[in-house]
Design a protein around this motif. Structure first.
Motif, PDB file in Angstrom:
ATOM      1  N   VAL A 139      -9.036  44.411 -32.905  1.00 41.33           N
ATOM      2  CA  VAL A 139      -8.982  44.854 -34.302  1.00 41.33           C
ATOM      3  C   VAL A 139      -8.659  43.613 -35.118  1.00 41.33           C
ATOM      4  O   VAL A 139      -7.583  43.032 -34.975  1.00 41.33           O
ATOM      5  CB  VAL A 139      -7.909  45.934 -34.522  1.00 41.33           C
ATOM      6  CG1 VAL A 139      -7.920  46.410 -35.973  1.00 41.33           C
ATOM      7  CG2 VAL A 139      -8.142  47.100 -33.572  1.00 41.33           C
ATOM      8  N   LEU A 166      -9.879  54.328 -35.947  1.00 41.56           N
ATOM      9  CA  LEU A 166      -9.615  53.519 -34.760  1.00 41.56           C
ATOM     10  C   LEU A 166      -9.332  54.410 -33.552  1.00 41.56           C
ATOM     11  O   LEU A 166      -9.815  54.157 -32.442  1.00 41.56           O
ATOM     12  CB  LEU A 166      -8.429  52.590 -35.020  1.00 41.56           C
ATOM     13  CG  LEU A 166      -8.000  51.682 -33.881  1.00 41.56           C
ATOM     14  CD1 LEU A 166      -9.129  50.743 -33.473  1.00 41.56           C
ATOM     15  CD2 LEU A 166      -6.762  50.882 -34.279  1.00 41.56           C
ATOM     16  N   GLY A 167      -8.564  55.458 -33.779  1.00 39.75           N
ATOM     17  CA  GLY A 167      -8.276  56.392 -32.686  1.00 39.75           C
ATOM     18  C   GLY A 167      -9.536  57.044 -32.133  1.00 39.75           C
ATOM     19  O   GLY A 167      -9.681  57.221 -30.913  1.00 39.75           O
ATOM     20  N   TYR A 176      -4.955  52.925 -44.962  1.00 37.83           N
ATOM     21  CA  TYR A 176      -4.622  52.467 -43.616  1.00 37.83           C
ATOM     22  C   TYR A 176      -4.457  53.635 -42.642  1.00 37.83           C
ATOM     23  O   TYR A 176      -4.782  53.509 -41.452  1.00 37.83           O
ATOM     24  CB  TYR A 176      -3.381  51.577 -43.658  1.00 37.83           C
ATOM     25  CG  TYR A 176      -3.737  50.141 -43.965  1.00 37.83           C
ATOM     26  CD1 TYR A 176      -4.000  49.245 -42.940  1.00 37.83           C
ATOM     27  CD2 TYR A 176      -3.863  49.697 -45.276  1.00 37.83           C
ATOM     28  CE1 TYR A 176      -4.360  47.931 -43.214  1.00 37.83           C
ATOM     29  CE2 TYR A 176      -4.218  48.393 -45.555  1.00 37.83           C
ATOM     30  CZ  TYR A 176      -4.471  47.510 -44.527  1.00 37.83           C
ATOM     31  OH  TYR A 176      -4.837  46.226 -44.791  1.00 37.83           O
ATOM     32  N   ARG A 177      -3.960  54.770 -43.136  1.00 33.17           N
ATOM     33  CA  ARG A 177      -3.901  55.956 -42.269  1.00 33.17           C
ATOM     34  C   ARG A 177      -5.309  56.418 -41.897  1.00 33.17           C
ATOM     35  O   ARG A 177      -5.565  56.807 -40.744  1.00 33.17           O
ATOM     36  CB  ARG A 177      -3.127  57.075 -42.969  1.00 33.17           C
ATOM     37  CG  ARG A 177      -1.610  56.879 -42.942  1.00 33.17           C
ATOM     38  CD  ARG A 177      -0.875  58.097 -43.474  1.00 33.17           C
ATOM     39  NE  ARG A 177      -0.990  58.212 -44.914  1.00 33.17           N
ATOM     40  CZ  ARG A 177      -0.122  57.675 -45.780  1.00 33.17           C
ATOM     41  NH1 ARG A 177       0.909  56.972 -45.325  1.00 33.17           N
ATOM     42  NH2 ARG A 177      -0.281  57.831 -47.069  1.00 33.17           N
ATOM     43  N   ASP A 183      -6.547  54.035 -39.282  1.00 31.61           N
ATOM     44  CA  ASP A 183      -5.915  54.318 -37.989  1.00 31.61           C
ATOM     45  C   ASP A 183      -6.599  55.498 -37.308  1.00 31.61           C
ATOM     46  O   ASP A 183      -6.792  55.508 -36.087  1.00 31.61           O
ATOM     47  CB  ASP A 183      -4.430  54.623 -38.175  1.00 31.61           C
ATOM     48  CG  ASP A 183      -3.599  53.371 -38.380  1.00 31.61           C
ATOM     49  OD1 ASP A 183      -4.110  52.263 -38.101  1.00 31.61           O
ATOM     50  OD2 ASP A 183      -2.438  53.485 -38.806  1.00 31.61           O
ATOM     51  N   ASN A 184      -6.966  56.500 -38.108  1.00 37.19           N
ATOM     52  CA  ASN A 184      -7.643  57.679 -37.561  1.00 37.19           C
ATOM     53  C   ASN A 184      -9.014  57.307 -36.998  1.00 37.19           C
ATOM     54  O   ASN A 184      -9.400  57.764 -35.901  1.00 37.19           O
ATOM     55  CB  ASN A 184      -7.775  58.740 -38.656  1.00 37.19           C
ATOM     56  CG  ASN A 184      -8.399  60.013 -38.157  1.00 37.19           C
ATOM     57  OD1 ASN A 184      -9.605  60.247 -38.317  1.00 37.19           O
ATOM     58  ND2 ASN A 184      -7.597  60.869 -37.553  1.00 37.19           N
ATOM     59  N   THR A 243     -12.062  48.427 -46.959  1.00 38.14           N
ATOM     60  CA  THR A 243     -10.629  48.133 -47.000  1.00 38.14           C
ATOM     61  C   THR A 243     -10.354  46.978 -47.957  1.00 38.14           C
ATOM     62  O   THR A 243      -9.361  46.987 -48.687  1.00 38.14           O
ATOM     63  CB  THR A 243     -10.110  47.791 -45.593  1.00 38.14           C
ATOM     64  OG1 THR A 243     -10.920  46.746 -45.035  1.00 38.14           O
ATOM     65  CG2 THR A 243     -10.168  49.001 -44.683  1.00 38.14           C
TER      66      THR A 243
END
Length: 254
Positions: free
Chosen positions: A140, A125-126, A118-119, A122-123, A84
């Protein structure tokens, strides 16, 4: 980038862990090469090529994380995603039309790279959250924020130009380890990321500024001049805030 199957020196604990991991997921990027940046800076690779490499690193880290979560039972589980940082360093310019390296043609293709990143995160992280129960605490954490980077200021050059740092006769720069600096006439110097230090008597080996009122006077002068520093190209102010250490640090070791 060390071969995790046979690194030059241990890169994991226990030392056999990096090999076991490679046997399970295949060869992966180790921390020494977590995404190439200079190849892009020097034109050896283009944006598309390095972005594919970055996404490969991201996929590897995701696979490693999910595999280890399958084995994890209790304690603290930590996983670091450094790509990132790399992607934002290399692709932020495509969302900033005032950046010196903004390219309108490339921006049409890469301006959504960071939101897409970032998407993706997020995926990931899910997926990690699927392994949590009600008794699990999730943190996080980013080690810093991000913004555009258009220009740089060399603080020691600025201190020299403003009379706070002096060079030895014949020296044209401070050189490595400040070997070109005349400490008998230097009141302040910069070291690290954004830190300016007073060449203080009794603390620095060749300090000349008396602690107390004189040191505070030098600090105040530096702060005032920095606050009024403007970009000669745009006329914009360079520095938003200057802090004395006492304003932001406290404790026994200030």
């Amino acid at each position: 980038n060390f071969d995790p199957m046979a690194p030059a020196f241990p890169i994991s604990y226990p030392p056999s862990f990096s090999k076991r991991l490679a046997e399970r997921v295949g060869l992966y990027h180790t921390l020494g090469q977590a995404g190439d940046t200079w190849a892009l800076n020097e034109g050896r690779m283009d944006e598309e090529a390095v972005l594919q490499q970055y996404y490969q690193v991201l996929r590897e880290r995701e696979e490693i994380m999910l595999g280890e979560l399958e084995r994890f039972r209790s304690g603290i589980f930590f996983c670091y995603f450094g790509i990132t940082d790399t992607i934002q360093h290399m692709f932020w310019r495509f969302g900033d039309e005032e950046h010196s390296m903004y390219d309108k043609t490339l921006a049409g293709k890469f301006k959504d790279t960071i939101p897409d990143l970032y998407r993706r995160m997020d995926n990931i992280l899910g997926k990690a959250m699927n392994y949590m129960d009600e008794g699990t605490t999730l943190i996080v954490l980013s080690d810093h924020g991000f913004n555009t980077f258009r220009r740089a200021v060399h603080l020691n050059t600025w201190l020299f130009e403003n009379g706070f740092l002096q060079l030895k006769g014949g020296a044209s720069e401070s050189e490595e380890f400040f070997s070109g600096v005349d400490w008998s006439k230097t009141k302040a110097y910069a070291l690290g990321l954004g830190g300016i230090y007073i060449n203080q008597r009794g603390r620095e080996g060749e300090g000349i500024v008396e602690p107390g009122m004189e040191a505070e006077r030098v600090k105040a002068e530096i702060i005032e001049k920095l606050r009024n520093l403007t970009d000669p190209g745009t006329g914009q102010k360079v520095v938003r805030h200057v802090y004395r250490k006492e304003e932001i640090f406290y404790g026994l070791y200030i």
